[in-house]
Design a protein around this motif. Structure first.
Motif, mmCIF file in Angstrom:
data_model
loop_
_atom_site.group_PDB
_atom_site.id
_atom_site.type_symbol
_atom_site.label_atom_id
_atom_site.label_comp_id
_atom_site.label_asym_id
_atom_site.label_seq_id
_atom_site.Cartn_x
_atom_site.Cartn_y
_atom_site.Cartn_z
ATOM 1 N N TYR A 1 28.264 42.394 33.460
ATOM 2 C CA TYR A 1 28.248 42.726 32.045
ATOM 3 C C TYR A 1 26.945 43.546 32.083
ATOM 4 O O TYR A 1 25.788 43.091 32.405
ATOM 5 N N THR B 1 24.193 44.984 29.716
ATOM 6 C CA THR B 1 23.810 45.064 28.119
ATOM 7 C C THR B 1 22.389 45.908 28.091
ATOM 8 O O THR B 1 22.005 46.159 29.035
ATOM 9 N N PHE C 1 24.291 41.609 34.043
ATOM 10 C CA PHE C 1 24.157 40.089 33.985
ATOM 11 C C PHE C 1 25.779 39.691 35.001
ATOM 12 O O PHE C 1 26.770 40.264 34.041
ATOM 13 N N ALA D 1 28.599 37.610 35.221
ATOM 14 C CA ALA D 1 28.990 36.563 34.637
ATOM 15 C C ALA D 1 29.989 35.583 35.466
ATOM 16 O O ALA D 1 30.170 34.371 35.445
ATOM 17 N N PHE E 1 30.598 24.072 32.262
ATOM 18 C CA PHE E 1 29.702 24.158 30.926
ATOM 19 C C PHE E 1 29.908 25.273 30.167
ATOM 20 O O PHE E 1 30.416 26.318 30.975
ATOM 21 N N SER E 2 29.554 25.393 29.152
ATOM 22 C CA SER E 2 29.387 26.630 28.347
ATOM 23 C C SER E 2 28.663 27.655 28.804
ATOM 24 O O SER E 2 27.424 27.138 29.720
ATOM 25 N N GLY E 3 29.022 28.965 29.003
ATOM 26 C CA GLY E 3 28.411 29.814 29.866
ATOM 27 C C GLY E 3 28.518 29.888 31.492
ATOM 28 O O GLY E 3 28.060 30.993 31.911
ATOM 29 N N ALA E 4 29.448 29.273 31.766
ATOM 30 C CA ALA E 4 29.706 29.242 33.127
ATOM 31 C C ALA E 4 30.838 30.329 33.550
ATOM 32 O O ALA E 4 30.775 30.576 34.865
ATOM 33 N N GLY E 5 31.359 31.085 32.679
ATOM 34 C CA GLY E 5 32.124 32.082 32.976
ATOM 35 C C GLY E 5 33.554 31.877 32.906
ATOM 36 O O GLY E 5 34.237 33.048 33.250
ATOM 37 N N LYS E 6 34.038 30.819 32.277
ATOM 38 C CA LYS E 6 35.441 30.652 32.157
ATOM 39 C C LYS E 6 35.998 31.583 31.348
ATOM 40 O O LYS E 6 37.131 31.821 31.619
ATOM 41 N N SER E 7 35.489 31.856 30.120
ATOM 42 C CA SER E 7 36.521 32.445 29.158
ATOM 43 C C SER E 7 36.459 34.044 29.838
ATOM 44 O O SER E 7 37.281 34.800 29.669
ATOM 45 N N THR E 8 35.426 34.718 30.712
ATOM 46 C CA THR E 8 35.402 35.981 31.210
ATOM 47 C C THR E 8 36.496 35.895 32.234
ATOM 48 O O THR E 8 37.446 36.817 32.426
HETATM 49 P P1 ADP Z 1 32.316 30.172 29.063
HETATM 50 O O1 ADP Z 1 33.580 30.646 28.538
HETATM 51 O O2 ADP Z 1 32.282 29.366 30.388
HETATM 52 O O3 ADP Z 1 31.470 29.703 28.048
HETATM 53 P P2 ADP Z 1 31.827 33.018 29.207
HETATM 54 O O4 ADP Z 1 32.699 33.604 30.042
HETATM 55 O O5 ADP Z 1 32.023 33.120 27.787
HETATM 56 O O6 ADP Z 1 31.663 31.454 29.533
HETATM 57 O O7 ADP Z 1 30.201 33.555 29.427
HETATM 58 C C1 ADP Z 1 29.498 33.714 30.675
HETATM 59 C C2 ADP Z 1 28.499 34.294 30.600
HETATM 60 O O8 ADP Z 1 28.453 35.802 30.397
HETATM 61 C C3 ADP Z 1 27.678 33.809 29.298
HETATM 62 O O9 ADP Z 1 26.236 33.846 29.946
HETATM 63 C C4 ADP Z 1 27.803 34.822 28.331
HETATM 64 O O10 ADP Z 1 26.552 34.984 27.529
HETATM 65 C C5 ADP Z 1 27.989 36.293 29.059
HETATM 66 N N1 ADP Z 1 28.824 37.144 28.283
HETATM 67 C C6 ADP Z 1 30.046 36.785 27.945
HETATM 68 N N2 ADP Z 1 30.686 37.961 27.391
HETATM 69 C C7 ADP Z 1 29.920 39.006 27.560
HETATM 70 C C8 ADP Z 1 29.806 40.148 26.977
HETATM 71 N N3 ADP Z 1 30.790 40.831 26.406
HETATM 72 N N4 ADP Z 1 28.699 41.049 27.170
HETATM 73 C C9 ADP Z 1 27.527 40.269 27.927
HETATM 74 N N5 ADP Z 1 27.514 39.148 28.326
HETATM 75 C C10 ADP Z 1 28.581 38.356 27.868
#
Ligand code: ADP
Ligand code: ADP
Length: 232
Positions: A11, A13, A18, A20, A39-46
């Motif tokens: 990403y 910004t 960063f 992810a 854990f939260s922030g691991a990159g799962k959603s991404t």
């Molecule tokens: P999880 O689903 O495991 O909580 P995410 O995939 O949501 O993890 O996020 C992984 C990392 O990427 C986090 O540090 C988050 O802040 C960052 N992140 C997620 N989406 C964005 C975005 N659109 N722009 C910048 N950073 C992002």
């Protein structure tokens, strides 16, 4: 059914770049209920959002049902996306449409005729156990009922793959169990491959046959729990 080859996501910004997700390889076979835990922030959603290209990988290939999604034209991508359903932690239902209309909406976009649309909506509401709520608005439903509507909507176009982003994290333990057994039933009835991300070990232990652990954007461990999805 799903293959990730050396997939990374950076990403950009105001604060800089960063990463992810870093160089991830993953293989999900047809019929799997595959869990990704971390854990939260691991990159799962991404990671999950790269599988239907809601996020475009910075590097690597995303192959779903034999097609490399990163190489498709926008038009081809729209078609392939219909074979990928998705549900979210917070449901994302349309509040100004009824339960039946929320499910039908997914079919209007894909230009299926009215009669067939209504038949499918009926069938799906039956499968998720919400026929009696067809005319209700989402605000009148419990969290578990909302997730059932979201599941029906995600299945409307008969996808081969269902992506689940923290599907039970907003639900109490009892409702969680009932949603997990519904996901399992869907895996069985419709032969839908399920990829699920969660921070809850209990969820993974309940239904997944394979698990990958993610930490700081890396896949650090992969476990094979069973040959077939586990029965609840
Ligand atoms: P999880 O689903 O495991 O909580 P995410 O995939 O949501 O993890 O996020 C992984 C990392 O990427 C986090 O540090 C988050 O802040 C960052 N992140 C997620 N989406 C964005 C975005 N659109 N722009 C910048 N950073 C992002
Ligand atoms: P979750 O319910 O998984 O926590 P979030 O509320 O974190 O999901 O939203 C994930 C991302 O999806 C957000 O950037 C949000 O704006 C976006 N989003 C919201 N509604 C939808 C939708 N209907 N379909 C796809 N993405 C959506």
């Amino acid at each position: 059914m799903i293959r990730l080859e050396n997939v990374s996501k950076t990403y950009f910004t105001e604060k800089g770049a960063f990463q992810a997700v870093t160089a991830m390889n993953l293989s999900v076979e047809e019929g799997d209920i595959y869990g990704i835990i971390g854990f939260s922030g691991a990159g799962k959603s991404t990671l999950l959002r790269m599988i239907n290209l809601l996020e475009r990988p910075t590097h690597g290939k995303v192959i779903v049902d034999g097609k490399d999604l990163t190489s498709l034209s926008p038009r081809e991508l729209r078609r392939v996306r219909q074979s990928i359903g998705m549900i979210f932690q917070h449901f994302h239902l349309l509040s100004n449409r009824t339960v039946a209309e929320n499910v039908e909406f997914a079919l209007e976009i894909s230009k299926i005729g009215k009669k067939e649309r209504q038949e499918r909506v009926q069938e799906l509401l039956h499968v998720v156990g919400l026929e009696s709520k067809a005319s209700s608005y989402p605000s009148r439903l419990s969290g578990g009922q909302k997730q059932r509507v979201a599941i029906a909507r995600a299945l409307a176009n008969r996808p081969k793959v269902l992506l689940c982003d923290e599907p039970t994290s907003a639900l109490d333990p009892q409702t969680t169990t009932s949603i997990l057994s519904l996901l399992q039933e869907i895996n069985r009835i419709y032969k839908v491959t399920i990829l699920l991300v969660t921070h809850e070990m209990e969820v993974v232990k309940t239904i997944c046959n394979k698990v990958a652990v993610m930490e700081n954007g890396h896949l650090i461990e992969e476990l094979h729990l069973a040959d077939k999805p586990i029965s609840v």
